[in-house]
Write a protein that holds these residues in place. Sequence first.
Motif, PDB file in Angstrom:
ATOM      1  N   TYR A 111     -25.025 -26.707  47.961  1.00 24.28           N
ATOM      2  CA  TYR A 111     -25.948 -25.603  47.709  1.00 24.28           C
ATOM      3  C   TYR A 111     -25.927 -24.520  48.772  1.00 24.28           C
ATOM      4  CZ  TYR A 111     -27.432 -28.337  43.856  1.00 24.28           C
ATOM      5  OH  TYR A 111     -27.415 -29.026  42.696  1.00 24.28           O
ATOM      6  N   ASN A 112     -25.363 -24.838  49.928  1.00 23.91           N
ATOM      7  CA  ASN A 112     -25.321 -23.823  50.970  1.00 23.91           C
ATOM      8  C   ASN A 112     -23.869 -23.423  51.128  1.00 23.91           C
ATOM      9  OD1 ASN A 112     -27.630 -25.632  51.258  1.00 23.91           O
ATOM     10  ND2 ASN A 112     -28.235 -24.215  52.833  1.00 23.91           N
ATOM     11  N   MET A 121     -38.349 -30.911  50.254  1.00 22.81           N
ATOM     12  CA  MET A 121     -38.489 -30.654  51.697  1.00 22.81           C
ATOM     13  C   MET A 121     -37.192 -30.093  52.274  1.00 22.81           C
ATOM     14  SD  MET A 121     -40.355 -34.227  52.337  1.00 22.81           S
ATOM     15  CE  MET A 121     -40.635 -34.767  50.668  1.00 22.81           C
ATOM     16  N   ARG A 122     -36.063 -30.376  51.589  1.00 19.86           N
ATOM     17  CA  ARG A 122     -34.769 -29.922  52.115  1.00 19.86           C
ATOM     18  C   ARG A 122     -34.320 -28.584  51.517  1.00 19.86           C
ATOM     19  NH1 ARG A 122     -31.055 -33.097  50.387  1.00 19.86           N
ATOM     20  NH2 ARG A 122     -32.360 -34.321  49.005  1.00 19.86           N
ATOM     21  N   PHE A 123     -34.925 -28.194  50.390  1.00 26.35           N
ATOM     22  CA  PHE A 123     -34.553 -26.926  49.749  1.00 26.35           C
ATOM     23  C   PHE A 123     -35.802 -26.119  49.443  1.00 26.35           C
ATOM     24  CE2 PHE A 123     -31.304 -29.987  48.437  1.00 26.35           C
ATOM     25  CZ  PHE A 123     -30.173 -29.346  48.937  1.00 26.35           C
ATOM     26  N   GLU A 124     -35.646 -24.824  49.463  1.00 23.66           N
ATOM     27  CA  GLU A 124     -36.748 -23.979  49.012  1.00 23.66           C
ATOM     28  C   GLU A 124     -36.922 -24.227  47.517  1.00 23.66           C
ATOM     29  OE1 GLU A 124     -38.458 -22.379  51.076  1.00 23.66           O
ATOM     30  OE2 GLU A 124     -37.139 -22.438  52.814  1.00 23.66           O
ATOM     31  N   GLY A 125     -38.142 -24.166  47.014  1.00 20.34           N
ATOM     32  CA  GLY A 125     -38.340 -24.370  45.579  1.00 20.34           C
ATOM     33  C   GLY A 125     -39.596 -23.670  45.137  1.00 20.34           C
ATOM     34  N   SER A 126     -39.789 -23.626  43.809  1.00 19.84           N
ATOM     35  CA  SER A 126     -40.950 -22.879  43.350  1.00 19.84           C
ATOM     36  C   SER A 126     -42.232 -23.688  43.543  1.00 19.84           C
ATOM     37  CB  SER A 126     -40.780 -22.483  41.892  1.00 19.84           C
ATOM     38  OG  SER A 126     -40.217 -23.533  41.171  1.00 19.84           O
ATOM     39  N   LEU A 129     -41.486 -29.055  41.726  1.00 20.94           N
ATOM     40  CA  LEU A 129     -40.280 -28.503  41.096  1.00 20.94           C
ATOM     41  C   LEU A 129     -39.363 -27.933  42.170  1.00 20.94           C
ATOM     42  CD1 LEU A 129     -38.586 -27.629  38.667  1.00 20.94           C
ATOM     43  CD2 LEU A 129     -40.076 -25.638  38.407  1.00 20.94           C
ATOM     44  N   CYS A 130     -38.135 -28.476  42.211  1.00 19.35           N
ATOM     45  CA  CYS A 130     -37.146 -28.005  43.185  1.00 19.35           C
ATOM     46  C   CYS A 130     -35.977 -27.422  42.398  1.00 19.35           C
ATOM     47  CB  CYS A 130     -36.700 -29.193  44.043  1.00 19.35           C
ATOM     48  SG  CYS A 130     -35.240 -28.853  45.034  1.00 19.35           S
ATOM     49  N   GLY A 131     -35.544 -26.244  42.789  1.00 21.50           N
ATOM     50  CA  GLY A 131     -34.501 -25.547  42.021  1.00 21.50           C
ATOM     51  C   GLY A 131     -33.105 -26.141  42.173  1.00 21.50           C
ATOM     52  N   ALA A 132     -32.872 -27.001  43.162  1.00 21.83           N
ATOM     53  CA  ALA A 132     -31.523 -27.547  43.393  1.00 21.83           C
ATOM     54  C   ALA A 132     -31.410 -28.946  42.783  1.00 21.83           C
ATOM     55  CB  ALA A 132     -31.254 -27.612  44.896  1.00 21.83           C
ATOM     56  N   PRO A 133     -30.676 -29.096  41.662  1.00 24.91           N
ATOM     57  CA  PRO A 133     -30.551 -30.430  41.053  1.00 24.91           C
ATOM     58  C   PRO A 133     -29.629 -31.328  41.876  1.00 24.91           C
ATOM     59  CG  PRO A 133     -29.233 -28.836  39.833  1.00 24.91           C
ATOM     60  CD  PRO A 133     -29.942 -28.070  40.911  1.00 24.91           C
ATOM     61  N   PRO A 134     -29.625 -32.666  41.607  1.00 31.28           N
ATOM     62  CA  PRO A 134     -28.687 -33.549  42.314  1.00 31.28           C
ATOM     63  C   PRO A 134     -27.246 -33.121  42.020  1.00 31.28           C
ATOM     64  CG  PRO A 134     -30.267 -34.829  41.024  1.00 31.28           C
ATOM     65  CD  PRO A 134     -30.441 -33.404  40.632  1.00 31.28           C
ATOM     66  N   VAL A 135     -26.330 -33.407  42.942  1.00 31.76           N
ATOM     67  CA  VAL A 135     -24.930 -33.023  42.738  1.00 31.76           C
ATOM     68  C   VAL A 135     -24.420 -33.681  41.453  1.00 31.76           C
ATOM     69  CG1 VAL A 135     -22.596 -33.218  43.676  1.00 31.76           C
ATOM     70  CG2 VAL A 135     -24.524 -32.744  45.207  1.00 31.76           C
ATOM     71  N   TRP A 145     -27.902 -40.324  53.673  1.00 29.25           N
ATOM     72  CA  TRP A 145     -27.401 -39.206  54.488  1.00 29.25           C
ATOM     73  C   TRP A 145     -26.146 -38.598  53.858  1.00 29.25           C
ATOM     74  CZ3 TRP A 145     -30.675 -36.944  57.364  1.00 29.25           C
ATOM     75  CH2 TRP A 145     -31.683 -37.660  58.009  1.00 29.25           C
ATOM     76  N   GLN A 146     -25.313 -39.474  53.241  1.00 32.43           N
ATOM     77  CA  GLN A 146     -24.118 -38.951  52.574  1.00 32.43           C
ATOM     78  C   GLN A 146     -24.521 -38.025  51.418  1.00 32.43           C
ATOM     79  OE1 GLN A 146     -20.420 -39.824  53.056  1.00 32.43           O
ATOM     80  NE2 GLN A 146     -20.690 -37.822  52.070  1.00 32.43           N
ATOM     81  N   HIS A 147     -25.481 -38.486  50.612  1.00 35.49           N
ATOM     82  CA  HIS A 147     -25.954 -37.654  49.489  1.00 35.49           C
ATOM     83  C   HIS A 147     -26.557 -36.350  50.012  1.00 35.49           C
ATOM     84  CE1 HIS A 147     -26.359 -40.637  45.924  1.00 35.49           C
ATOM     85  NE2 HIS A 147     -25.627 -41.220  46.840  1.00 35.49           N
ATOM     86  N   ALA A 148     -27.375 -36.460  51.075  1.00 38.99           N
ATOM     87  CA  ALA A 148     -28.063 -35.263  51.589  1.00 38.99           C
ATOM     88  C   ALA A 148     -27.039 -34.258  52.127  1.00 38.99           C
ATOM     89  CB  ALA A 148     -29.057 -35.657  52.678  1.00 38.99           C
ATOM     90  N   LEU A 149     -26.001 -34.774  52.776  1.00 45.14           N
ATOM     91  CA  LEU A 149     -24.961 -33.900  53.310  1.00 45.14           C
ATOM     92  C   LEU A 149     -24.198 -33.219  52.171  1.00 45.14           C
ATOM     93  CD1 LEU A 149     -23.812 -33.157  56.062  1.00 45.14           C
ATOM     94  CD2 LEU A 149     -22.191 -35.030  55.843  1.00 45.14           C
ATOM     95  N   ASN A 150     -23.883 -34.003  51.144  1.00 43.53           N
ATOM     96  CA  ASN A 150     -23.178 -33.429  49.991  1.00 43.53           C
ATOM     97  C   ASN A 150     -24.006 -32.319  49.347  1.00 43.53           C
ATOM     98  OD1 ASN A 150     -21.303 -35.337  50.490  1.00 43.53           O
ATOM     99  ND2 ASN A 150     -21.532 -36.462  48.587  1.00 43.53           N
TER     100      ASN A 150
END
Length: 475
Positions: A31-32, A264-269, A376-382, A21-26
């Motif tokens: 990204y938002n 599932m958490r970010f829009e992606g191609s 493929l998700c456009g948002a890489p890990p922090v 949850w900490q990672h997901a929140l970060n």
Amino acid sequence: MREILVVQVGQCGNQIGSRFWQHALNEFEKYNSVKVYDEAISSFFRNVDASGQSIAPGPNTPRHSLKARAILIDAEEGVLSSIMRSPIRDLFELTQFIGDTSGSGNNWARGFHHYGTKYHDDILDKVRRSAEQCDSLQSFFLLHSLGGGTGSGLGTYTIQLLADEFPTVYRFATSVFPSENDDVTTSPYNSVLALGQLIEHADCVLPLHNEALMEICERTQSQAAKGDAAAVIGGVDGGQKRAKPYDDMNDIAARLLTDLTSSMRFEGSLNVDLNEITMNLVPFPRMHLLTASMAPLVRPRDIAFQPRRITQMFDAVFHRDSQIIQADPTQHFYLGCGLFVRGSHVEISDIHNNIARIRPNLKMVPWNQEAFKVGLCGAPPVGLPYSLLCLANNTCVTQPLEAMIQRWNSLFKHHAHVHHYTEFIGLDEMAEAKERVLSVCRDYAEVERMAGTGGQAVPRSVAEAAPFHRQLPLF
Ligand SMILES: Nc1nc2c(ncn2[C@@H]2O[C@H](COP(=O)(O)OP(=O)(O)OP(=O)(O)O)[C@@H](O)[C@H]2O)c(=O)[nH]1
Ligand SMILES: [Mg+2]
């Protein structure tokens, strides 16, 4: 909108859950930048107003108005209380917790039968309430360990309950396997009893082997000490030293879960959700144990080291050292393989080119040579430019299962600790669980044997197998 409800049970489940949850929140905050609560984010988070009522998607969502779609269960208070004191405490409301005081004493049977009966109504009530807060609940996501009593026993009780009450909602379990030198003596019994339930009631199980997590931590630590730029484990704490022994291991597990759920958490191609993974990687109902590997494996404090190029990430996930299970899939047969990439500068053609490059070195079952699923998700890990998660249905998964059965046998031949279990269950229930695990091992072995001979046909015993055997022989 397709929501996921996370059910985290026991010490390990809750510790890994809180890192997730900490990672997901970060990631949400990174990204938002204007904190847009959109449909993708709402798969894992609810947005509430000051009175706690769910509110619609919109911009300028402050962090404290996000609530995790999660239920936190433990038969001890310690871990739950520490989550309530942690920086992510605002993500949870008290109504999402189920806690007790005495634990299950490392006994699956106490967790399943004693706490299962005790908390049956409470669990159901909380799950129903969370399900009502969803537009269309897609999956339950269980986080737990197999080695103790609560995550293993009460966790699998919960999976069975969910299968009965919500048969159309996918059940995905992330299950931490104990290491061989685990300090829980009864972990072989707990693991096999839990696996017996998971084989029957989960749609997909992702084993994370503590031994593999430990080895990855040790390897990356020593490499980093030598200044090797390739020594990298995912994380978000950017250089802070943390003392708890499981923290580095849990960070790898949490990175894996954030990668698994990113699309599932970010829009992606090319978004892939949990039931698509199950649909593509699980060809026969009982053969639903997947192996995981990921790249790059970067420690938080070494984040300055740039990960390798994309082609090297593809090489890495097919290397034994990147597996989160103690086995080498490249020596065995793939029934299916999912490759999930995160990164803003990655093209789908990069993924397909790499698959074409690597594919000749992999043993695919003859009846499904092209069994690759790609995301493929456009948002890489922090902190990273890109990452790659590989999930595979591979016949090597029997190795940790067989090792577990051997450890069960060495205890059981002396009837060691059995009386703790027979307080709650009969010997037949123990035998049934062991037989279910063995029958899955036989299915995988049969696939390996047939594939090894180049046979084009799926073994009949596997294709026609029911999800599990209800009538089983005793010892
Ligand atoms: N990776 C990882 N493994 C853990 C963690 N906590 C415990 N384990 C492992 O999980 C197993 C013990 O299970 P726990 O989750 O502590 O037990 P529990 O579910 O709380 O059950 P009881 O304490 O018996 O009531 C052992 O194999 C431990 O090595 C953790 O935070 N991370
Ligand atoms: Mg515990």
